[in-house]
Motif scaffolding. Structure first.
Motif, PDB file in Angstrom:
ATOM      1  N   PHE A 157       8.942 -38.324 -30.260  1.00 20.85           N
ATOM      2  CA  PHE A 157       9.167 -37.062 -30.955  1.00 20.85           C
ATOM      3  C   PHE A 157      10.497 -36.479 -30.513  1.00 20.85           C
ATOM      4  O   PHE A 157      10.936 -36.700 -29.382  1.00 20.85           O
ATOM      5  CB  PHE A 157       8.039 -36.069 -30.650  1.00 20.85           C
ATOM      6  CG  PHE A 157       6.722 -36.478 -31.227  1.00 20.85           C
ATOM      7  CD1 PHE A 157       6.407 -36.188 -32.537  1.00 20.85           C
ATOM      8  CD2 PHE A 157       5.803 -37.169 -30.462  1.00 20.85           C
ATOM      9  CE1 PHE A 157       5.191 -36.574 -33.086  1.00 20.85           C
ATOM     10  CE2 PHE A 157       4.587 -37.560 -30.991  1.00 20.85           C
ATOM     11  CZ  PHE A 157       4.278 -37.262 -32.307  1.00 20.85           C
ATOM     12  N   LEU A 184       9.454 -28.965 -23.286  1.00 21.86           N
ATOM     13  CA  LEU A 184       9.552 -30.122 -24.171  1.00 21.86           C
ATOM     14  C   LEU A 184      10.279 -31.286 -23.497  1.00 21.86           C
ATOM     15  O   LEU A 184       9.920 -32.445 -23.694  1.00 21.86           O
ATOM     16  CB  LEU A 184      10.220 -29.727 -25.482  1.00 21.86           C
ATOM     17  CG  LEU A 184       9.400 -28.721 -26.305  1.00 21.86           C
ATOM     18  CD1 LEU A 184      10.225 -28.176 -27.458  1.00 21.86           C
ATOM     19  CD2 LEU A 184       8.097 -29.330 -26.791  1.00 21.86           C
ATOM     20  N   PHE A 228      10.476 -35.138 -24.879  1.00 23.11           N
ATOM     21  CA  PHE A 228      11.162 -34.955 -26.160  1.00 23.11           C
ATOM     22  C   PHE A 228      12.665 -35.142 -25.979  1.00 23.11           C
ATOM     23  O   PHE A 228      13.254 -34.641 -25.029  1.00 23.11           O
ATOM     24  CB  PHE A 228      10.926 -33.541 -26.696  1.00 23.11           C
ATOM     25  CG  PHE A 228       9.641 -33.366 -27.431  1.00 23.11           C
ATOM     26  CD1 PHE A 228       9.631 -33.092 -28.787  1.00 23.11           C
ATOM     27  CD2 PHE A 228       8.427 -33.452 -26.767  1.00 23.11           C
ATOM     28  CE1 PHE A 228       8.448 -32.914 -29.466  1.00 23.11           C
ATOM     29  CE2 PHE A 228       7.238 -33.283 -27.435  1.00 23.11           C
ATOM     30  CZ  PHE A 228       7.239 -33.016 -28.790  1.00 23.11           C
TER      31      PHE A 228
END
Length: 136
Positions: A41, A73, A78
């Motif tokens: 992601f 994140l 990420f």
């Protein structure tokens, strides 16, 4: 379960906020993919910019710190997707199904990078195959 893809996938700002600060709000169909370490992601700088702007406006629904969101994140693996000139230029070719400038730039990024944008916003489904709307 949400369909799997080898390419990285882009989550919209709302999903990122839920993931970092309120995972109980995440759509159940998305959770297996988020837990799958094979699934990649990305977080768009657009989302961090949106959170920073809305927090600076003292919006009651945006009490999240953009730097803390970024940190959360990054800890979860990420990668960041920067804003490129081509992304900005692609916005002018989008139909006006949705007027939110942040979402429009996320859609343009997804289309330009040929990656899937995940969102719970039903309006975004009108943009076609690059946007997957997940039911809550």
């Amino acid at each position: 379960m949400v369909s799997r893809s080898a390419a990285p996938r882009l989550l919209d700002t709302q999903l990122l906020i839920w993931m970092a600060f309120a995972p109980e709000h995440l759509p159940p169909a998305l959770i297996p993919d988020l837990e799958d370490r094979q699934q990649r992601f990305v977080v768009s700088v657009v989302s961090l910019w949106e959170v920073a702007i809305k927090r600076s406006l003292n919006r009651p629904d945006f009490r999240f710190d953009a730097a803390e969101l970024r940190h959360q994140l990054q800890r979860q693996g990420f990668d960041e997707l920067p804003i490129q000139t081509d992304h900005c230029l692609a916005v002018q070719n989008l139909p006006w199904h949705h007027k939110d400038p942040f979402d429009r730039l996320l859609i343009a990024q997804a289309q330009h990078e040929q990656i899937e944008l995940l969102s719970c916003d039903q309006t975004l489904s009108r943009y076609g195959a690059m946007v997957q709307v997940i039911k809550r």
